[in-house]
Scaffold this active site. Structure first.
Site, PDB file in Angstrom:
ATOM      1  CB  SER A   5      -0.918  -0.001   1.216  1.00  0.00           C
ATOM      2  OG  SER A   5      -0.168   0.144   2.397  1.00  0.00           O
ATOM      3  NE  ARG A  55      -1.936   5.586   0.938  1.00  0.00           N
ATOM      4  CZ  ARG A  55      -1.387   4.730   1.761  1.00  0.00           C
ATOM      5  NH1 ARG A  55      -0.082   4.782   1.970  1.00  0.00           N
ATOM      6  NH2 ARG A  55      -2.095   3.833   2.386  1.00  0.00           N
ATOM      7  CG  ASN A 100      -2.203   9.605  -4.848  1.00  0.00           C
ATOM      8  OD1 ASN A 100      -3.176  10.328  -4.956  1.00  0.00           O
ATOM      9  ND2 ASN A 100      -2.120   8.626  -3.976  1.00  0.00           N
TER      10      ASN A 100
END
Lengths: 281, 156
Positions: free
Chosen positions: A218, A222, A226
């Protein structure tokens, strides 16, 4: 990636922008730069994204140079404005670490500072207009160029993996192998009787392993997601002709937030994960 | 977007930068910040102390001035009293002296007057005797004359 007749379809344009400059071993055993995305995929693991490595290393050097200059000048007297600005960042990271991490570790604070500033610099590359550096690269004969290292999943997962290794290292260092294994098998289903403990152990192990592995995945994905999405939207906007100018500005303003926030989140989660690794249950 | 050796390269780069930061960036900056914080705390404490000392000094100064003022007025008061005292004493002495001198002068005058009177009386007596003798030489009765003379002397 110029097509045969010299014009690019929008699909080709996007794909060109999202392809790394990859150097690696071809399936036939020879080493070369990949000429297209398919060839890069075919290279498998034994390939290296030269642009990612170059830019991340370059920005890391920028970070070291910038902060080393201040570190040399730092003294207890009145700081100059530049020194104060850098010290502000250091103080900010120091406060974040102190608030979250209560143990004593000489590694975590410098690690957090490095990650924060480095990722911030890498993310900031996203604000350079998407065509400038790749176009310059094309002029110099470099086919592909992705200037934002954090839009390469290798870079973000590399950092996340390093953090993961540290999590394991500190868990074992603080709790010992037995303690760490006990933590993995003794939760979330706890029992007093030995029989139940043995029955629960495999279930707990699976659940805890998923939780443990989810941390670096994660963490890395992440940041990657993004920044990749942000970059993609910049590329899409860049295909709109003249209308792109106000849109670029608007998206850049939003993206400023993402740039800073993702760097902060990565740093903060690293601190949180490592402080969890330091805690005994 | 494939996982390849870049991931290892990135880990190595990260280790290098974190190590550099740990050794050459973090310690000097944090030391400087801590030192500065200590210095500021010291300065603030010193300021507080100085303010307290100033207050104390002010109180002390006020008390000293008050004291001095009180003493000064006391001294002035005593001086005034003493002056009045000296003045009245001098006046008394002067009066007494005058009186004494007046008395002495009076006495002297009295004495001189008495003396003069006595001398005069003697002289008159002598003169009378002389006159009488001259009269006697021309003569008549001495006894009668003596009586007369005595009467004369008594009258003088």
């Amino acid at each position: 990636m110029a097509s045969e007749n010299g014009t690019l379809t929008s699909g080709e344009y996007i794909r060109h922008h999202l392809t790394n400059l990859t150097y690696g071993q071809n399936p036939d055993g020879s080493w070369s730069f990949a000429e297209n995305a398919e060839q890069a995929t075919a290279m498998g693991f034994w390939a290296i994204n030269v642009d990612t490595m170059f830019w991340s290393f370059f920005l890391g050097i920028v970070f070291c140079w910038l902060f080393r200059r201040v570190a040399k000048k730092a003294e207890a007297g009145v700081p100059s404005r530049g020194v104060a600005a850098i010290e502000f960042i250091v103080e900010f990271v120091d406060t974040s670490v102190r608030e979250t991490f209560h143990g004593t570790s000489k590694l975590i604070a410098p690690l957090a500072l490095t990650l924060f500033v480095w990722i911030l610099l890498m993310n900031t590359m996203d604000l350079i207009p998407v065509d400038i550096i790749p176009s310059l690269g094309m002029l110099m004969g470099i086919e592909f160029q992705k200037v934002v290292p954090t839009t390469d999943v290798n870079a973000t997962m590399g950092m996340a993996l390093a953090v993961f290794i540290l999590i394991i290292f500190f868990s074992i260092k603080i709790k010992g192998v037995g303690g760490f294994m006990g933590e993995l098998t003794g939760q979330p289903f706890a029992a007093d009787k030995l029989v139940w403990k043995i029955i629960f152990a495999p279930i707990n192990l699976v659940l805890e392993l998923v939780g443990l592995i989810a941390k670096p995945v994660s963490l890395g994905l992440r940041l990657f997601g993004n920044l990749y999405a942000g970059e993609l939207i910049f590329i899409l906007i860049a295909m709109l002709g003249l209308y792109q100018l106000p849109l670029h500005f608007g998206w850049a303003v939003f993206h400023l937030l993402i740039v800073l926030l993702q760097a902060y989140i990565f740093m903060m989660l690293t601190i949180v994960y490592l402080s969890m690794a330091h805690e005994k249950h | 977007m494939n996982i390849n050796m870049t991931i290892i390269g990135q880990i190595i780069a990260m280790i290098v930068f974190v190590a550099f930061c740990m050794k050459y960036i973090w310690p000097p900056i944090i030391t400087a910040l801590d030192e500065r914080r200590a210095k500021i705390a010291e300065g603030l404490a010193a300021t507080d102390e100085a303010a307290k000392a100033l207050e104390l000094a002010n109180v002390e100064a006020t008390s000293i001035t008050d004291n001095a003022r009180g003493q000064a007025s006391e001294i002035i008061e005593a001086g005034n009293q003493r002056g009045i005292q000296i003045l009245s004493q001098a006046k008394d002495e002067a009066v007494a002296e005058r009186e004494r001198q007046v008395t002495a002068a009076d006495a002297e005058i009295q004495q001189s007057a008495n003396h003069a009177r006595e001398t005069l009386r003697q002289s008159v007596a002598t003169l009378a005797v002389l006159g009488a003798e001259k009269l006697i030489k021309k003569e008549i009765d001495p006894k009668t004359h003596e009586q007369l003379l005595e009467k004369l002397i008594a009258e003088i």
